[in-house]
Design an enzyme around this catalytic site. Structure first.
Site, PDB file in Angstrom:
ATOM      1  N   HIS A 203      36.057  52.695   9.443  1.00 47.27           N
ATOM      2  CA  HIS A 203      37.506  52.585   9.702  1.00 47.27           C
ATOM      3  C   HIS A 203      38.134  53.962   9.855  1.00 47.27           C
ATOM      4  CE1 HIS A 203      37.735  48.277   9.003  1.00 47.27           C
ATOM      5  NE2 HIS A 203      36.897  48.462   8.008  1.00 47.27           N
TER       6      HIS A 203
ATOM      7  N   ASP B  62      38.863  63.384   2.163  1.00 48.81           N
ATOM      8  CA  ASP B  62      38.844  62.609   0.921  1.00 48.81           C
ATOM      9  C   ASP B  62      40.254  62.074   0.742  1.00 48.81           C
ATOM     10  OD1 ASP B  62      36.986  61.708  -1.113  1.00 48.81           O
ATOM     11  OD2 ASP B  62      38.421  62.565  -2.513  1.00 48.81           O
TER      12      ASP B  62
ATOM     13  N   TYR C 294      43.273  49.549   0.917  1.00 49.19           N
ATOM     14  CA  TYR C 294      44.490  49.047   0.274  1.00 49.19           C
ATOM     15  C   TYR C 294      45.612  48.758   1.278  1.00 49.19           C
ATOM     16  CZ  TYR C 294      42.021  50.844  -3.820  1.00 49.19           C
ATOM     17  OH  TYR C 294      41.067  51.083  -4.790  1.00 49.19           O
TER      18      TYR C 294
ATOM     19  N   LYS D 254      50.015  52.673  12.753  1.00 53.05           N
ATOM     20  CA  LYS D 254      49.627  53.344  11.492  1.00 53.05           C
ATOM     21  C   LYS D 254      49.351  54.824  11.754  1.00 53.05           C
ATOM     22  CE  LYS D 254      46.126  53.420   7.847  1.00 53.05           C
ATOM     23  NZ  LYS D 254      44.794  52.989   7.394  1.00 53.05           N
TER      24      LYS D 254
END
Ligand code: ITT
Length: 190
Positions: free
Chosen positions: A12, A69, A150, A171
């Site tokens: 993703h 990260d 999430y 997004k």
């Protein structure tokens, strides 16, 4: 077109970054360079863990690369899950992670949360860091099917929908990862 190595196994993330770099760079992820190792994330901060991933690729493949990260920080949970976002439920996967957050947030009215990304770029032996943050609130139930992690419970500030109810393009206009990537792209251009 020039290629850039993105030190991730997450498909993703790869897709989002490919979309952000479309027409500018070809993106190669860890699978593309033949790396199947799960790079140990033993750091205690996003900065440390991003650096562990980018440096692993430089040391083992002699390739310049960048690593991301990232994670969700929930104010009422003392910024958990944070660096443990991918393994919050002990390795049971995205849905279990998200459900654990919802369970811990039951009855809590402070729903403030943010997503954070730190990108570590290793270029010519030097590390460069880029950060992106987006503030928002947590829903009480998941909503939407796009994205990952999430996304179904995170509603970015100023929007009446979750990340999982947005297209990837939408997004990518605002996300933590997109913000950090824009800084990386500007640095590479300069
Ligand atoms: P790599 O280390 O291989 O890049 P990973 O999924 O383990 O992949 P991280 O260690 O950075 O990546 O953990 C990020 C986790 O945070 C991810 O698995 C999601 O649970 C969450 N996360 C990060 N960015 C997110 C986003 O844009 N939307 C939803 N969840 C996200």
């Amino acid at each position: 077109m020039k290629s850039l190595v993105f030190a991730t196994h997450n498909l993703h993330k790869t897709q989002e970054v490919k979309e952000l770099l479309a027409g500018k760079y070809t993106v190669l992820n860890l699978t593309d360079i033949g790396c199947t190792t799960e790079i140990p994330e033993t750091g205690t901060t996003f900065v440390e863990n991003a650096g562990l991933k980018s440096k692993f690729v430089l040391e083992n493949y002699q390739l310049d690369c960048f690593a991301d990260d990232s994670g969700l920080e929930v104010e009422a949970l003392n910024q958990e899950p944070g660096i443990y976002s991918a393994r919050y439920s002990g390795g049971k996967g995205d849905l279990a992670n998200l459900q654990l957050v919802l369970q811990k947030m039951e009855g809590i009215s402070n729903r403030k949360a943010r997503f954070k990304t730190v990108i570590s770029l290793m270029q010519d032996g030097k590390e460069h860091l880029f950060e992106g943050v987006i503030n928002g609130t947590l829903r009480t139930e998941p909503s939407g099917t796009s994205g990952f992690g999430y996304d179904p419970i995170f509603e970015p500030e100023g929007y009446a929908k979750t990340f999982a109810e947005m297209s990837m393009e939408e997004k990518n206009q605002i996300s933590h990862r997109a913000q950090a990537m824009k800084k990386l792209i500007a640095f590479l251009r300069a």
